[in-house]
Design a protein around this motif. Structure first.
Motif, PDB file in Angstrom:
ATOM      1  N   GLY A 323      47.235  21.542 -28.037  1.00 44.38           N
ATOM      2  CA  GLY A 323      47.982  21.277 -29.261  1.00 44.38           C
ATOM      3  C   GLY A 323      48.582  19.894 -29.305  1.00 44.38           C
ATOM      4  O   GLY A 323      47.872  18.892 -29.215  1.00 44.38           O
ATOM      5  N   GLU A 324      49.890  19.800 -29.438  1.00 44.86           N
ATOM      6  CA  GLU A 324      50.580  18.516 -29.572  1.00 44.86           C
ATOM      7  C   GLU A 324      50.341  17.604 -28.372  1.00 44.86           C
ATOM      8  O   GLU A 324      50.375  16.382 -28.497  1.00 44.86           O
ATOM      9  CB  GLU A 324      52.082  18.740 -29.750  1.00 44.86           C
ATOM     10  N   LEU A 325      50.100  18.207 -27.206  1.00 45.07           N
ATOM     11  CA  LEU A 325      49.884  17.414 -25.998  1.00 45.07           C
ATOM     12  C   LEU A 325      48.433  16.966 -25.848  1.00 45.07           C
ATOM     13  O   LEU A 325      48.099  16.288 -24.877  1.00 45.07           O
ATOM     14  CB  LEU A 325      50.320  18.202 -24.758  1.00 45.07           C
ATOM     15  N   GLY A 326      47.572  17.327 -26.782  1.00 44.04           N
ATOM     16  CA  GLY A 326      46.177  16.918 -26.712  1.00 44.04           C
ATOM     17  C   GLY A 326      45.504  17.460 -25.472  1.00 44.04           C
ATOM     18  O   GLY A 326      45.751  18.602 -25.058  1.00 44.04           O
ATOM     19  N   MET A 340      52.558  18.668 -15.177  1.00 41.69           N
ATOM     20  CA  MET A 340      51.802  18.665 -16.424  1.00 41.69           C
ATOM     21  C   MET A 340      51.480  17.226 -16.821  1.00 41.69           C
ATOM     22  O   MET A 340      52.317  16.324 -16.680  1.00 41.69           O
ATOM     23  CB  MET A 340      52.604  19.340 -17.535  1.00 41.69           C
ATOM     24  N   TYR A 341      50.241  17.017 -17.320  1.00 43.65           N
ATOM     25  CA  TYR A 341      49.747  15.683 -17.653  1.00 43.65           C
ATOM     26  C   TYR A 341      49.125  15.749 -19.055  1.00 43.65           C
ATOM     27  O   TYR A 341      48.051  16.336 -19.227  1.00 43.65           O
ATOM     28  CB  TYR A 341      48.708  15.231 -16.631  1.00 43.65           C
ATOM     29  N   GLY A 342      49.807  15.153 -20.052  1.00 43.70           N
ATOM     30  CA  GLY A 342      49.378  15.301 -21.431  1.00 43.70           C
ATOM     31  C   GLY A 342      48.860  14.031 -22.076  1.00 43.70           C
ATOM     32  O   GLY A 342      49.060  12.919 -21.588  1.00 43.70           O
ATOM     33  N   HIS A 343      48.180  14.192 -23.213  1.00 43.16           N
ATOM     34  CA  HIS A 343      47.609  13.120 -24.056  1.00 43.16           C
ATOM     35  C   HIS A 343      46.422  12.414 -23.388  1.00 43.16           C
ATOM     36  O   HIS A 343      46.130  11.250 -23.697  1.00 43.16           O
ATOM     37  CB  HIS A 343      48.676  12.080 -24.435  1.00 43.16           C
ATOM     38  N   LEU A 344      45.729  13.086 -22.470  1.00 42.17           N
ATOM     39  CA  LEU A 344      44.625  12.463 -21.747  1.00 42.17           C
ATOM     40  C   LEU A 344      43.441  12.187 -22.670  1.00 42.17           C
ATOM     41  O   LEU A 344      43.155  12.964 -23.586  1.00 42.17           O
ATOM     42  CB  LEU A 344      44.170  13.360 -20.598  1.00 42.17           C
ATOM     43  N   SER A 345      42.751  11.084 -22.412  1.00 45.15           N
ATOM     44  CA  SER A 345      41.520  10.807 -23.162  1.00 45.15           C
ATOM     45  C   SER A 345      40.353  11.598 -22.585  1.00 45.15           C
ATOM     46  O   SER A 345      39.471  12.050 -23.312  1.00 45.15           O
ATOM     47  CB  SER A 345      41.190   9.314 -23.130  1.00 45.15           C
ATOM     48  N   LYS A 346      40.354  11.758 -21.261  1.00 44.91           N
ATOM     49  CA  LYS A 346      39.304  12.522 -20.593  1.00 44.91           C
ATOM     50  C   LYS A 346      39.921  13.339 -19.462  1.00 44.91           C
ATOM     51  O   LYS A 346      40.938  12.963 -18.883  1.00 44.91           O
ATOM     52  CB  LYS A 346      38.227  11.590 -20.008  1.00 44.91           C
ATOM     53  N   SER A 368      45.426   9.055 -25.948  1.00 49.07           N
ATOM     54  CA  SER A 368      46.424   9.197 -27.003  1.00 49.07           C
ATOM     55  C   SER A 368      46.085  10.406 -27.863  1.00 49.07           C
ATOM     56  O   SER A 368      46.258  10.395 -29.081  1.00 49.07           O
ATOM     57  CB  SER A 368      46.470   7.919 -27.857  1.00 49.07           C
ATOM     58  N   THR A 369      45.593  11.476 -27.217  1.00 49.32           N
ATOM     59  CA  THR A 369      45.212  12.686 -27.949  1.00 49.32           C
ATOM     60  C   THR A 369      46.455  13.498 -28.296  1.00 49.32           C
ATOM     61  O   THR A 369      47.508  13.354 -27.683  1.00 49.32           O
ATOM     62  CB  THR A 369      44.243  13.531 -27.105  1.00 49.32           C
ATOM     63  N   GLY A 370      46.323  14.364 -29.291  1.00 56.18           N
ATOM     64  CA  GLY A 370      47.462  15.159 -29.739  1.00 56.18           C
ATOM     65  C   GLY A 370      48.404  14.339 -30.590  1.00 56.18           C
ATOM     66  O   GLY A 370      48.007  13.355 -31.221  1.00 56.18           O
ATOM     67  N   LEU A 371      49.685  14.710 -30.590  1.00 56.13           N
ATOM     68  CA  LEU A 371      50.699  13.964 -31.343  1.00 56.13           C
ATOM     69  C   LEU A 371      51.151  12.787 -30.494  1.00 56.13           C
ATOM     70  O   LEU A 371      52.040  12.914 -29.650  1.00 56.13           O
ATOM     71  CB  LEU A 371      51.879  14.865 -31.698  1.00 56.13           C
ATOM     72  N   SER A 372      50.550  11.640 -30.728  1.00 56.52           N
ATOM     73  CA  SER A 372      50.825  10.467 -29.912  1.00 56.52           C
ATOM     74  C   SER A 372      50.705   9.217 -30.768  1.00 56.52           C
ATOM     75  O   SER A 372      49.813   9.128 -31.620  1.00 56.52           O
ATOM     76  CB  SER A 372      49.847  10.393 -28.733  1.00 56.52           C
ATOM     77  N   THR A 373      51.573   8.240 -30.520  1.00 53.18           N
ATOM     78  CA  THR A 373      51.537   6.990 -31.289  1.00 53.18           C
ATOM     79  C   THR A 373      50.786   5.876 -30.564  1.00 53.18           C
ATOM     80  O   THR A 373      50.622   4.788 -31.101  1.00 53.18           O
ATOM     81  CB  THR A 373      52.973   6.504 -31.571  1.00 53.18           C
ATOM     82  N   GLY A 374      50.317   6.130 -29.341  1.00 53.87           N
ATOM     83  CA  GLY A 374      49.600   5.109 -28.576  1.00 53.87           C
ATOM     84  C   GLY A 374      49.305   5.633 -27.185  1.00 53.87           C
ATOM     85  O   GLY A 374      49.801   6.694 -26.771  1.00 53.87           O
ATOM     86  N   PRO A 375      48.476   4.920 -26.435  1.00 50.22           N
ATOM     87  CA  PRO A 375      48.084   5.403 -25.106  1.00 50.22           C
ATOM     88  C   PRO A 375      49.258   5.492 -24.136  1.00 50.22           C
ATOM     89  O   PRO A 375      49.964   4.511 -23.916  1.00 50.22           O
ATOM     90  CB  PRO A 375      47.050   4.367 -24.641  1.00 50.22           C
ATOM     91  N   HIS A 376      49.468   6.678 -23.601  1.00 47.29           N
ATOM     92  CA  HIS A 376      50.484   6.895 -22.587  1.00 47.29           C
ATOM     93  C   HIS A 376      50.237   8.256 -21.965  1.00 47.29           C
ATOM     94  O   HIS A 376      49.444   9.056 -22.458  1.00 47.29           O
ATOM     95  CB  HIS A 376      51.905   6.831 -23.175  1.00 47.29           C
ATOM     96  N   LEU A 377      50.907   8.525 -20.855  1.00 43.81           N
ATOM     97  CA  LEU A 377      50.835   9.834 -20.206  1.00 43.81           C
ATOM     98  C   LEU A 377      52.165  10.545 -20.371  1.00 43.81           C
ATOM     99  O   LEU A 377      53.222   9.995 -20.037  1.00 43.81           O
ATOM    100  CB  LEU A 377      50.520   9.681 -18.712  1.00 43.81           C
ATOM    101  N   HIS A 378      52.114  11.759 -20.915  1.00 46.22           N
ATOM    102  CA  HIS A 378      53.308  12.611 -20.918  1.00 46.22           C
ATOM    103  C   HIS A 378      53.292  13.382 -19.602  1.00 46.22           C
ATOM    104  O   HIS A 378      52.421  14.213 -19.362  1.00 46.22           O
ATOM    105  CB  HIS A 378      53.308  13.588 -22.096  1.00 46.22           C
TER     106      HIS A 378
END
Length: 477
Positions: A323-326, A340-346, A368-378
């Motif tokens: 979901g939001e974490l892509g 937990m590691y979110g917004h991954l491209s792969k 920057s998958t999910g609800l993200s404004t730019g590349p980063h790791l949650h």
């Protein structure tokens, strides 16, 4: 229920560590011919292409191909490389189109090895071999009448144990470099002994004995660094010892003689990042939803595609869309901790629910998958089901071999110490060879290693061959 799990864990650890010992003591890579005289043979049954045309037993064997091998010095379209090799325009276009279809790439890249195989009489191309990377190669063959066949397959590796001793003259790092010890092995030893002694401050005359593994491709093109198997460092009246042993999950660690884990058990951060854009808070303004809500984690800003690593050993709970974490990975660790590691491209294909991962293992890439404004790791963390701040939570403690595994560890330790004792005290560099292959007796017996003590020589293996001990890159060390 606890007994079967404990027994299974012991079996896994026994198999993993005994396999490493077997490869160490029985390493006997066999020679095999130079790459591909007949591509049809190289792509026979049991390989990636099951329907290659077989030659009739009565047919006259074709003369050996003319082999043209080169390391590409530039990135260029496949078709242009083939035309430069002397291929007619129509044939070059046909081959290039087919290779592009197989590899999803229309370029041959700089720094990659390429081999062409040509008919010695007509000069027509019989086939090619191009390494996509250190893990995979694509091989193609002409079956005649304009029929082409190609497939991607893993590059095969075998395990080669390397044993050496040296004396520290001015610094550990310089001594290791002079003896050709790979940087990852040096760093592994420095990490393992960091809480015991700074190896960079070893006094001159300190003695180092070391056993580690290399993975060598069957054609000798690549040599990849494996892991430390055993080490012994003597200085003054002290001796530091490291022994590799696999835990119940088959994950290798370095332990001291008493079975206490050496080195850090977790990473401070899961990647190399630029700065923290958002911290752990219960009240944060969301830049996309435009509302205040909790932010149970920290956002680590990094370049798109930056590798992400597991911060500690664990078991993957989930790996996929969240979901939001892509694209997101959740890993269960000891002491009821979950990272937990979110917004991954792969997400790495090796990371699947139920699989074990080790500290520092590559698990995915920043995106920057999910609800993200730019590349980063949650990066988030739970303890006992409650979100905690990953910047302050202690993840991983030095642990020791479990009591039910101690007897097995002691057997493994004795075997490695026996091998270390057989090494000369100073100054030689050895690679396991056929002159040194004691028989494997039943588990529990000690191995006695005999080594040629020629002074000042580096003994190399013969031309490598693949035996039943060979590993492909699909197999972990």
């Amino acid at each position: 229920m606890g007994y079967p799990r404990a027994f299974t864990g012991m079996v896994v650890a026994l198999i993993a560590t005994t396999t490493a010992l077997f490869l160490f003591f029985q390493a006997n890579p066999q020679t095999f011919s130079s790459p591909i005289d007949s591509l049809s043979y190289q792509m026979d049954a049991g390989r990636d292409v099951p329907d290659v045309v077989e030659q009739s037993e009565s047919a006259q064997p074709a003369p050996p191909s003319i082999t043209i091998s080169t390391m590409l010095d530039r990135t260029a379209p496949i078709e242009s490389y083939l035309r430069e090799s002397g291929m007619e325009a129509d044939d070059a276009h046909q081959w290039a189109s087919y290779i592009q279809q197989i590899t999803s790439n229309r370029y041959f890249h700089s720094g990659h090895p390429l081999t062409l195989y040509k008919d010695p009489e007509t000069g027509e191309m019989r086939g090619f071999k191009y390494d996509l990377d250190q893990n995979n190669t694509v091989i193609g063959a002409s079956l005649g009448a304009g029929v082409l066949k190609a497939a991607i397959r893993p590059i095969d590796y075998y395990i080669r144990p390397v044993m050496l001793t040296f004396a520290v003259k001015d610094s550990f790092q310089r001594g290791a470099a002079e003896h050709g010890i790979p940087k990852p092995i040096v760093e592994s030893l420095q990490d393992a002994f960091s809480s015991r002694h700074d190896l960079n401050r070893l006094a001159p005359g300190s003695a180092v004995k070391l056993i580690y593994q290399e993975k060598v491709s069957r054609d000798g093109s690549y040599t990849l660094v494996g892991g430390v198997q055993a080490a012994q460092i003597r200085f003054g009246s002290r001796t530091l010892t490291a022994i590799s042993f696999s835990d119940e999950h088959g994950r290798p660690h370095l332990y001291d003689e008493q079975g206490h884990a050496l080195g850090p058990q977790s990473l401070r951060f899961p990647l190399s990042f630029q700065y923290i854009s958002s911290g752990f808070t219960f009240h944060r303004w969301h830049p996309i939803l435009h509302e205040y809500r909790p932010h149970f984690g920290v956002d680590l800003v990094a370049k798109y595609g930056e590798p992400v690593k597991s911060v500690a050993d664990g078991t993957v709970i989930s790996a996929g869309w969240a979901g939001e974490l892509g694209n997101c990975i959740r890993i269960q660790h000891e002491h009821q901790l979950v990272s937990m590691y979110g917004h991954l491209s792969k997400i790495s294909p090796d990371v699947k629910p139920g699989t074990s991962v080790h500290m520092g293992q590559f698990i995915g890439n920043v995106g920057s998958t999910g609800l993200s404004t730019g590349p980063h790791l949650h990066f988030g963390m739970e303890k006992d089901g409650v979100w905690v701040n990953p910047l302050t939570e202690q993840l991983g403690e030095n642990h020791q071999v479990s009591p039910r595994m101690k007897a097995i560890f002691d057997e493994i330790k004795d075997q490695y110490q026996s091998a270390l004792a057989e090494l000369p005290d100073l100054g030689n560099h050895f690679i396991a060879s056929e002159q040194r292959k004691p028989a494997i007796s039943k588990f529990g017996d000690l191995y006695h290693v005999t080594i040629d003590h020629s002074v000042g020589k580096v003994r190399h293996l013969r031309e490598p061959r693949v035996s039943s001990d060979h590993y492909s890159t699909d197999g972990a060390l």
